[in-house]
Design a protein around this motif. Structure first.
Motif, PDB file in Angstrom:
ATOM      1  N   TYR A 431      10.727  41.279   0.477  1.00  0.00           N
ATOM      2  CA  TYR A 431      11.406  42.505   0.058  1.00  0.00           C
ATOM      3  C   TYR A 431      10.368  43.627  -0.095  1.00  0.00           C
ATOM      4  N   PRO A 432      10.823  44.876  -0.049  1.00  0.00           N
ATOM      5  CA  PRO A 432       9.870  46.000  -0.076  1.00  0.00           C
ATOM      6  C   PRO A 432       8.964  46.031  -1.300  1.00  0.00           C
ATOM      7  N   ARG A 433       9.439  45.517  -2.443  1.00  0.00           N
ATOM      8  CA  ARG A 433       8.609  45.599  -3.654  1.00  0.00           C
ATOM      9  C   ARG A 433       7.493  44.574  -3.682  1.00  0.00           C
ATOM     10  N   GLY A 434       7.551  43.589  -2.821  1.00  0.00           N
ATOM     11  CA  GLY A 434       6.439  42.668  -2.653  1.00  0.00           C
ATOM     12  C   GLY A 434       6.379  41.524  -3.637  1.00  0.00           C
ATOM     13  N   ASN A 435       5.232  40.879  -3.678  1.00  0.00           N
ATOM     14  CA  ASN A 435       4.963  39.706  -4.499  1.00  0.00           C
ATOM     15  C   ASN A 435       5.385  39.949  -5.945  1.00  0.00           C
ATOM     16  N   TYR A 436       6.070  38.963  -6.539  1.00  0.00           N
ATOM     17  CA  TYR A 436       6.554  39.140  -7.913  1.00  0.00           C
ATOM     18  C   TYR A 436       5.403  39.345  -8.896  1.00  0.00           C
ATOM     19  N   CYS A 437       4.221  38.828  -8.579  1.00  0.00           N
ATOM     20  CA  CYS A 437       3.079  38.971  -9.481  1.00  0.00           C
ATOM     21  C   CYS A 437       2.561  40.405  -9.548  1.00  0.00           C
ATOM     22  N   THR A 438       2.853  41.199  -8.535  1.00  0.00           N
ATOM     23  CA  THR A 438       2.244  42.531  -8.456  1.00  0.00           C
ATOM     24  C   THR A 438       3.230  43.649  -8.761  1.00  0.00           C
ATOM     25  N   ARG A 439       4.371  43.329  -9.370  1.00  0.00           N
ATOM     26  CA  ARG A 439       5.398  44.341  -9.605  1.00  0.00           C
ATOM     27  C   ARG A 439       5.253  45.057 -10.947  1.00  0.00           C
ATOM     28  N   GLY A 440       4.231  44.759 -11.706  1.00  0.00           N
ATOM     29  CA  GLY A 440       3.944  45.514 -12.917  1.00  0.00           C
ATOM     30  C   GLY A 440       4.063  44.726 -14.199  1.00  0.00           C
ATOM     31  N   ALA A 441       5.212  44.136 -14.455  1.00  0.00           N
ATOM     32  CA  ALA A 441       5.443  43.410 -15.710  1.00  0.00           C
ATOM     33  C   ALA A 441       5.118  41.926 -15.525  1.00  0.00           C
ATOM     34  N   ARG A 442       5.608  41.126 -16.448  1.00  0.00           N
ATOM     35  CA  ARG A 442       5.354  39.679 -16.381  1.00  0.00           C
ATOM     36  C   ARG A 442       6.126  39.023 -15.233  1.00  0.00           C
ATOM     37  N   PHE A 443       5.601  37.918 -14.732  1.00  0.00           N
ATOM     38  CA  PHE A 443       6.355  37.059 -13.830  1.00  0.00           C
ATOM     39  C   PHE A 443       6.249  35.624 -14.320  1.00  0.00           C
ATOM     40  N   GLY A 444       7.364  34.915 -14.312  1.00  0.00           N
ATOM     41  CA  GLY A 444       7.398  33.509 -14.706  1.00  0.00           C
ATOM     42  C   GLY A 444       8.609  33.236 -15.562  1.00  0.00           C
ATOM     43  N   ALA A 445       8.766  31.999 -15.956  1.00  0.00           N
ATOM     44  CA  ALA A 445       9.941  31.593 -16.727  1.00  0.00           C
ATOM     45  C   ALA A 445       9.948  32.246 -18.103  1.00  0.00           C
ATOM     46  N   HIS A 446      11.147  32.409 -18.661  1.00  0.00           N
ATOM     47  CA  HIS A 446      11.276  32.858 -20.040  1.00  0.00           C
ATOM     48  C   HIS A 446      12.310  32.026 -20.779  1.00  0.00           C
ATOM     49  N   SER A 447      13.591  32.179 -20.428  1.00  0.00           N
ATOM     50  CA  SER A 447      14.622  31.503 -21.212  1.00  0.00           C
ATOM     51  C   SER A 447      15.751  31.028 -20.315  1.00  0.00           C
ATOM     52  N   SER A 448      16.610  30.192 -20.892  1.00  0.00           N
ATOM     53  CA  SER A 448      17.841  29.758 -20.218  1.00  0.00           C
ATOM     54  C   SER A 448      19.038  30.227 -21.029  1.00  0.00           C
ATOM     55  N   GLU A 449      20.216  30.188 -20.389  1.00  0.00           N
ATOM     56  CA  GLU A 449      21.454  30.439 -21.133  1.00  0.00           C
ATOM     57  C   GLU A 449      21.674  29.309 -22.133  1.00  0.00           C
ATOM     58  N   GLU A 450      22.549  29.558 -23.149  1.00  0.00           N
ATOM     59  CA  GLU A 450      22.675  28.613 -24.261  1.00  0.00           C
ATOM     60  C   GLU A 450      24.130  28.350 -24.645  1.00  0.00           C
ATOM     61  N   ASN A 451      25.062  28.452 -23.711  1.00  0.00           N
ATOM     62  CA  ASN A 451      26.483  28.322 -24.042  1.00  0.00           C
ATOM     63  C   ASN A 451      27.024  26.966 -23.620  1.00  0.00           C
ATOM     64  N   PHE A 452      27.354  26.115 -24.602  1.00  0.00           N
ATOM     65  CA  PHE A 452      27.926  24.806 -24.311  1.00  0.00           C
ATOM     66  C   PHE A 452      29.315  24.903 -23.692  1.00  0.00           C
ATOM     67  N   ASN A 453      30.011  26.016 -23.916  1.00  0.00           N
ATOM     68  CA  ASN A 453      31.391  26.169 -23.462  1.00  0.00           C
ATOM     69  C   ASN A 453      31.512  26.929 -22.148  1.00  0.00           C
ATOM     70  N   SER A 454      30.399  27.250 -21.540  1.00  0.00           N
ATOM     71  CA  SER A 454      30.420  27.938 -20.256  1.00  0.00           C
ATOM     72  C   SER A 454      30.983  27.018 -19.179  1.00  0.00           C
ATOM     73  N   PRO A 455      31.739  27.560 -18.217  1.00  0.00           N
ATOM     74  CA  PRO A 455      32.196  26.723 -17.097  1.00  0.00           C
ATOM     75  C   PRO A 455      31.049  26.219 -16.230  1.00  0.00           C
TER      76      PRO A 455
END
Length: 545
Positions: A431-455
């Protein structure tokens, strides 16, 4: 997200407020196709709000008694004009309230600032008054953290948010150090909250876990009044943590608690764990704690009954402020330490997995897992890579010798890393913005959703990956998860100089996905399309996106 009946299929009925007494029907194709502009596969953005340009951390969603779906977004430190009030006064960032009943047209309803400058209210949990012990039926309550110094009233607050345009304060718990992402059991009133009391005996790890009862809330005070502090409310139960965190601990200080998840209100409550060894080894009697955030992490599994005193249906009778090592370990049923470069941010359990590939095997065909994320913490990848993990917790420990196992030298042998859900930053180069590491902010995992009742539960999981955006994984074969969808947003006029940064994600009971942005870009509402959608809603005829 608060439990309510989920709605599936190509057409969803979304109830509006009781005053309109109207029901709108939305089909997948009929939702407004607002500007995409980002990068996506099998996902589409269907709604967006700016959150007044406030950098946001966590969103959460609840279905109100009148059928409306309301989202709450906790924000990070800073300030901005509140255009919802006359004169648009500048307010410290706090909690945004958004009506998302129509996901294509979300409406910001109110902003609750933090009480003093420099603090922040990152997290939100909500309960219906009909569930909360001593709550008022028809009302809705909000529990949020206040993160800051003692002078900034660091602690937690409860609000009456029944009137989404005029939330009213109820009570504040102050004097708690290092607050963060809590978990609130609506039906018991108990909240498990990162932090520790700012009074002797001080815990060595200030971000351990304080346990309080928030049931029987006082009456709210008028909107705009200071949040009152009451003696004896909320009711203190105990402080808990990893061995080495307690006041009399020795050796290395244990890592901080990022967040707990209790299964007390899980839809499968009471069902045996996959390899439970006794009558208390059931869904509903476990709390999963993620420690360490971005490094030196740990996943801890706690027996809820052994954590709580007899007055709350438990068996614990120790010192609430000064536990011994044996006291702490007595409630622990599982423990997995991560490597030094990986932490524990979110620990989402999924029970009773029966992968199709296991069909011809004769043992261990049913598995319990935890989706554990390790938080990336530095911009431009100036750190170790951070991933999300599938942790197999089918065997919680060796102490109890569950069926098909034996007692081992290490009593905590059992949980193991089964697989990873990792994103190659080079994928951004197409994509035009390039490597995720070079886009300015952090890159990598953070969190998951937490809803037991989600479909999506038990089929897909949604993860946030900062500059990698929102990533959706098929976990039906937990030993080899497959990415099936993603959405990577773009910066807008409100975004910080470092660029967009997808912070946290949540899924509501209708299957809509909410993604907050840590750079001030706002809140995106997304939905699955194509093959990813058919995993959850198999009768949809939507084509690949």
């Amino acid at each position: 997200m608060y439990s309510s009946s989920s709605k599936s299929g190509k057409t969803r009925l979304i109830a509006l407020s009781a005053t309109t007494a109207a029901v709108l029907t939305f089909s997948v194709s009929a939702l407004e196709d607002i500007s995409q502009r980002g990068e996506q596969k099998n996902m589409k953005r269907v709604g967006h709000v700016d959150l007044q340009g406030r950098a946001s951390y966590q969103s959460n969603v609840i279905v109100y008694p009148d059928g409306r779906t309301i989202a709450f977004a906790g924000t990070q430190n800073g300030s901005a004009p509140n255009f919802l009030k006359p004169g648009s006064p500048v307010e410290q960032n706090g909690t945004m309230i958004i009506d998302v009943t129509n996901p294509a047209h979300p409406v910001e309803k109110a902003h609750i600032p933090v009480p003093v400058a420099g603090g922040q209210a990152q997290t939100t949990r909500m309960c219906l008054g009909s569930d909360l012990p001593g709550g008022t039926s028809g009302h809705v309550y909000l529990l949020r953290d206040i993160q800051g110094s003692a002078a900034q009233r660091s602690g937690y607050e409860i609000w009456d948010v029944t009137d989404v345009s005029n939330p009213a304060p109820i009570a504040a718990l102050t004097g708690i150090r290092n607050t963060h992402k809590d978990w609130w059991e609506c039906k018991s009133g108990i909240a498990y909250m990162p932090g520790s009391k700012n009074s002797p005996p001080l815990w060595r790890q200030s971000q351990s876990m304080v346990v309080y009862d928030w049931g029987n809330p006082p009456a709210p005070v008028p909107p705009g009044s200071p949040t009152p502090v009451y003696a004896g409310y909320p009711k203190y139960i105990r402080t808990y943590g990893l061995v080495g965190a307690q006041p009399d601990g020795t050796g290395a200080v244990a890592p901080p608690l990022d967040g707990p998840i209790s299964t007390y209100e899980h839809p499968q409550v009471g069902q045996p764990l996959a390899r439970g060894a006794g009558p208390d080894d059931v869904i509903g009697n476990r709390i999963y704690l993620a420690w360490g955030g971005g490094d030196d992490g740990a996943l801890q599994i706690v027996d809820r009954k052994k954590l709580l005193p007899p007055s709350y249906g438990g068996t614990w009778v120790g010192d609430p402020d000064r536990p011994t090592t044996d006291d702490l370990e007595s409630a622990q049923t599982g423990l997995l330490y991560m490597s030094a470069d990986q932490g524990g941010h979110t620990s989402m359990p999924v029970f009773g997995m029966t992968p199709a590939s296991y069909a011809n095997f004769t043992a261990f065909k049913t598995r319990d897992i935890v989706l554990l994320t390790s938080e990336a913490t530095s911009n431009l990848c100036q750190e170790a890579p951070h991933w999300a993990f599938v942790i197999d917790i089918t065997i919680e420990n060796s102490r109890t010798a569950p069926p098909g196992t034996r007692v081992e030298q290490s009593p905590w042998q059992g949980p193991m890393v089964l697989s990873t859900m990792s994103i190659d930053p080079r994928l951004g180069e197409q994509y035009p913005r390039g490597n995720y590491c070079t886009r300015g902010a952090r890159f990598g995992a953070h969190s998951s959703e937490e809803n037991f009742n989600s479909p999506l539960y038990g089929k897909l999981t949604v993860l946030s990956y900062f500059t990698g955006g929102v990533r959706v994984w098929d976990i039906r074969e937990p030993q080899s998860p497959v990415e099936v969808a993603f959405y990577v947003p773009v910066s807008n006029a409100n975004t910080a100089a470092t660029g967009y940064m997808t912070n946290n994600v949540e899924v509501d009971n209708r299957g809509f996905i909410y993604a907050t942005d840590g750079g001030g870009s706002g809140l995106d509402i997304l939905e699955l399309r194509g093959k990813a959608r058919k995993i959850v809603f198999p009768h949809d005829d939507d084509d690949d996106d």
